[in-house]
Structure formats: structure tokens, C-alpha cells
Design an enzyme around this catalytic site. Structure first.
Site, mmCIF file in Angstrom:
data_model
loop_
_atom_site.group_PDB
_atom_site.id
_atom_site.type_symbol
_atom_site.label_atom_id
_atom_site.label_comp_id
_atom_site.label_asym_id
_atom_site.label_seq_id
_atom_site.Cartn_x
_atom_site.Cartn_y
_atom_site.Cartn_z
ATOM 1 N N ARG A 209 0.838 -1.205 0.000
ATOM 2 C CA ARG A 209 0.000 0.000 0.000
ATOM 3 C C ARG A 209 0.873 1.255 0.000
ATOM 4 N NH1 ARG A 209 -3.533 -3.432 3.167
ATOM 5 N NH2 ARG A 209 -2.430 -2.952 5.110
ATOM 6 N N ASP A 250 -16.295 -3.491 -4.725
ATOM 7 C CA ASP A 250 -16.348 -4.653 -3.854
ATOM 8 C C ASP A 250 -17.808 -5.111 -3.773
ATOM 9 O OD1 ASP A 250 -14.171 -5.877 -1.706
ATOM 10 O OD2 ASP A 250 -16.235 -6.197 -1.071
ATOM 11 N N SER A 251 -17.997 -6.367 -3.388
ATOM 12 C CA SER A 251 -19.363 -6.897 -3.283
ATOM 13 C C SER A 251 -19.896 -6.814 -1.857
ATOM 14 C CB SER A 251 -19.396 -8.354 -3.763
ATOM 15 O OG SER A 251 -18.517 -9.145 -2.999
ATOM 16 N N ASP A 300 -6.667 -7.165 -6.474
ATOM 17 C CA ASP A 300 -6.286 -7.916 -5.273
ATOM 18 C C ASP A 300 -7.437 -8.832 -4.869
ATOM 19 O OD1 ASP A 300 -4.923 -8.795 -3.048
ATOM 20 O OD2 ASP A 300 -5.410 -7.033 -1.821
ATOM 21 N N CYS A 340 -3.237 -14.357 -3.745
ATOM 22 C CA CYS A 340 -2.957 -14.842 -2.385
ATOM 23 C C CYS A 340 -3.232 -16.344 -2.295
ATOM 24 C CB CYS A 340 -3.786 -14.081 -1.353
ATOM 25 S SG CYS A 340 -5.569 -14.315 -1.528
#
Length: 396
Positions: A209, A250-251, A300, A340
Site C-alpha cells: 500500500r 467490492d461486493s 487484489d 494470495c
């Protein structure tokens, strides 16, 4: 002490100090869940002291390769002390730090993060579950000088089911408010250790970040798309780097609400941030149809491949979002893309992104490879610990 005898030739991993033994490698022997066992080669030679897990495919997890060592309360105190001391040497400028990173710290199945005065822990193996109270006491004793006075358990990961363990969540030591303000580099983020992802937040992306904020400023990125944004860490970093249009996708509506709150918390103009509650894949496709483009994009996503068995399906998913991301990126724009998934290695991830570029009919410079922050270490004996991998691309 109960003994576990391995099949001939199956001792090689332990001789290399790799901590796992799979069920198919065990010739004979059994024990209770989490019980400490002596692991022996087929001819009776000592290999390790380990915890036994009768329900898991990872049947044995090594505590120690020293035959003279005893697995007792003092052992866990020493391991916790060593893990915390290593993080102190890193001198991380944040009140959010990973203090114990499982196998890398010689404590398989134990994850511990510090969030200001709260320790948030995951006991993910039968062995750590059996020693939970001892470990909890050791953790608080070792971090008292840091001001840590409370320990919250976040053992609600699906991994525990593989160990035959029920989910567990709540205060182990202390009580009170579960929300803290996380400070990292130049930004602040609120974290709820009770409801946040993992132990509360993604501390593994801390340095990435900060890097993104610097690169946004360096390359003059004004428009930024943050996909799978969660509570907006990369979005705030983009604003800190000088971006004037940031879209968080985003959900999760609650996560997006917190992302918008983070924009205000850090003193940025709310008009420069848009929170979009939507499916990322569909959003990328629609933005392409609408002729949108961005100076920088973050990809991400959550774990697409929890194991190598899911790699093929995950590869297709990673390739698709990266293809769309590269097409949406302006020439000279930045793409930070991550995986990830433990089932997707760094080399495979690179090939997937390269394939996405070919499908998108674009090329890009590979500026940098990324990994988890240094308080999430990988060791030379346990390469599986390298779960987070990322690439920084500059579109040509």
C-alpha cells in the site's frame, strides 16, 4: 511418549526440516488430536517432536527437530519470545504487526496479529488448539511491554474443519471494544478484529500500500480503479499519492461504507472517491463497453485456489480479470496485480498474467515483483509460506 513410524523413504521432508508429514507417509502409530508424538523413520531413528492430527491430511506437524527438546509450556514461551523479538528487530512503523506466522516461526497452525492493544489469534491446528491456554498466556506475557492487554480469538477459518475442529471466536483474555485505529505509514484505517477479514485486516499488504502511494505520485496517476477493495486501504493510498478520482469496487456494502469513512478519516475530499457495490468481473466488462480507462488499477482478489487441486480453474479466473484490467489501463498506466492463492506459485502467476497480456493484445514492463510484508516471513525450509505474490506492470 507415543511414536509415529514413517514409511521407508518418507523421512526426507523432515530431514530437510520441512514441518509437514502427510497421512500417506505414516506407516503406523496414532495419538489423540494435538498430542505430542515422537516421529521416527522406518528404522526407528528420531526425526522430530510433532503434534498429531488424526482428521487432517497433514497428519503430523513438527514442533522441533531437536531430540533433547521438550514440548512444554517453556517451549512455547521460547518460540513466542523469538517470534516477537524478530518483529521488534524489523522496527515496523505501525501499531498493526504480525507477531507469529505459523510454520515460519516454528509454531505450525498459529497466526497472531497485533492491533494496537489487542492480540488477534487464529489457532488453526490440533496442536495449537491443545496448547491454546499456554500459548495465550505466553503471548500476553511477551507483549505486555508493547501495551497489549487483550487477546481475541479468530479461529473461525474453514481450515479448522480439516483438523476436525469447530470454529471458535471471542475473547480469550480481556474484553471490551473490538475496533481500533490502525496507523501505517502516512494513513489511518479502522479495524474491527471481531468482524474484519482474517484476524481483522490484511497486514500483509502494508508495504505494498505504501509503495502504491509512492508510485501513484511518481507516475502522476490521477484516476485509479481499486478492485476487490475491501475497506479501501489501496484507495486511501492512491489519494495519499495525489489521485483525484478513485473508484473502489467490492461486493460488500459494509466494507465499502468503511472505505468511504477511511477517505474522510484521512482528510481527503469525499468527492474524489466512489464506492461501487458490484461484482468485479461484471464491472470490468461494463467499463470496457463504456469506454472507461484508468491511470492505475489494483487487482487484489480473494483466494481463487486454496490448494494446487484448484489451480486450473483459478488460473482461468486470474487470467480473465488481468486481461480486462490491462485493456482498461491507459498507455503508461500502472497495474498492481496479486494472488494470495497458495495453489498458484509465483512462476505460474507470472505466466498467467503474461497470457492475459497476450489475450488483451498489450505489452507491459514488469517493474517489480511483490510479496507479503516482512513480518509475514517465508523460510528456506518452508517455501509453501510464500502465499502472497504480486507484480507491478507499466503498460507500454
Amino acid at each position: 511418549m507415543k511414536a509415529i513410524r514413517l514409511r521407508e523413504g518418507k523421512e526426507r521432508s523432515l530431514l530437510r526440516r520441512h514441518p509437514w508429514v502427510f497421512a500417506g507417509s505414516v506407516e503406523k502409530g496414532k495419538a489423540d488430536a494435538g498430542e505430542t508424538v515422537r516421529v521416527e523413520s522406518h528404522d526407528g531413528r528420531f526425526l522430530a517432536w510433532a503434534s498429531f492430527s488424526p482428521s487432517s491430511q497433514i497428519r503430523v506437524r513438527a514442533w522441533s527437530f531437536d531430540e533433547a527438546e521438550r514440548i512444554d509450556a517453556a517451549f512455547f514461551q521460547r518460540r513466542v519470545q523469538a517470534a516477537v523479538a524478530m518483529r521488534e528487530r524489523l522496527a515496523i512503523q505501525s501499531n498493526g504487526v504480525r507477531l507469529v506466522h505459523g510454520e515460519a516461526d516454528g509454531l505450525p497452525g498459529l497466526i497472531v496479529d497485533r492491533y494496537d492493544d489487542i492480540l488477534s489469534a487464529q489457532f488453526l491446528s490440533a496442536g495449537t488448539e491443545r496448547w491454546k491456554d499456554v500459548i495465550a498466556d505466553a503471548l500476553l506475557a511477551e507483549t505486555r511491554s508493547m501495551g497489549c492487554t487483550r487477546l481475541y480469538e479468530r479461529s473461525d477459518s474453514g481450515v479448522r474443519q480439516l483438523e476436525g475442529l469447530e470454529p471458535a471466536k471471542g475473547w480469550l483474555r480481556g474484553e471490551g471494544n473490538t475496533t481500533i485505529t490502525l496507523r501505517e505509514h502516512s494513513i489511518q484505517l479502522t479495524v474491527d478484529v471481531e468482524e474484519g477479514h482474517k484476524t481483522g485486516y490484511y497486514l500483509d499488504q502494508r508495504e505494498n500500500r505504501a509503495l502504491f502511494a509512492r508510485m501513484v505520485r511518481q507516475f502522476g496517476c490521477k484516476s485509479v480503479l481499486n478492485c476487490y477493495s475491501y475497506t479501501g486501504g489501496f484507495s486511501v493510498a492512491a489519494l495519499a499519492g495525489g489521485a483525484t478520482e478513485v473508484v473502489s469496487v467490492d461486493s460488500s456494502a459494509p466494507a465499502l461504507a468503511r472505505a468511504s469513512a477511511h477517505v474522510t478519516l484521512n482528510g481527503f475530499d469525499a468527492a474524489h472517491h466512489t464506492a461501487l457495490d458490484a461484482d468485479v468481473n461484471g464491472t470490468l466488462r461494463q467499463m470496457l463497453k463504456d469506454g472507461r480507462s484508468f491511470d492505475a488499477i489494483i487487482l487484489d482478489p480473494p483466494k481463487f485456489a486454496p490448494s494446487a487441486a484448484h489451480a486450473d480453474r483459478a488460473s482461468r479466473a486470474y487470467k480473465d480479470i488481468n486481461r480486462l484490467g490491462l485493456k482498461l489501463l491507459k498507455p503508461g498506466g500502472l497495474l498492481l496485480t496479486f494472488s494470495c492463492s497458495g495453489g498458484i506459485g509465483a512462476e505460474l502467476f507470472h505466466k498467467i498474467v503474461a497470457g492475459a497480456g497476450m489475450d488483451a493484445e498489450v505489452d507491459a514492463y514488469l517493474l517489480q515483483r511483490l510479496e507479503a510484508s516482512s513480518d509475514h516471513p517465508t523460510t528456506i525450509c518452508f517455501p509453501e509460506g510464500e502465499y502472497l505474490k504480486g507484480l507491478v506492470l507499466l503498460k507500454r
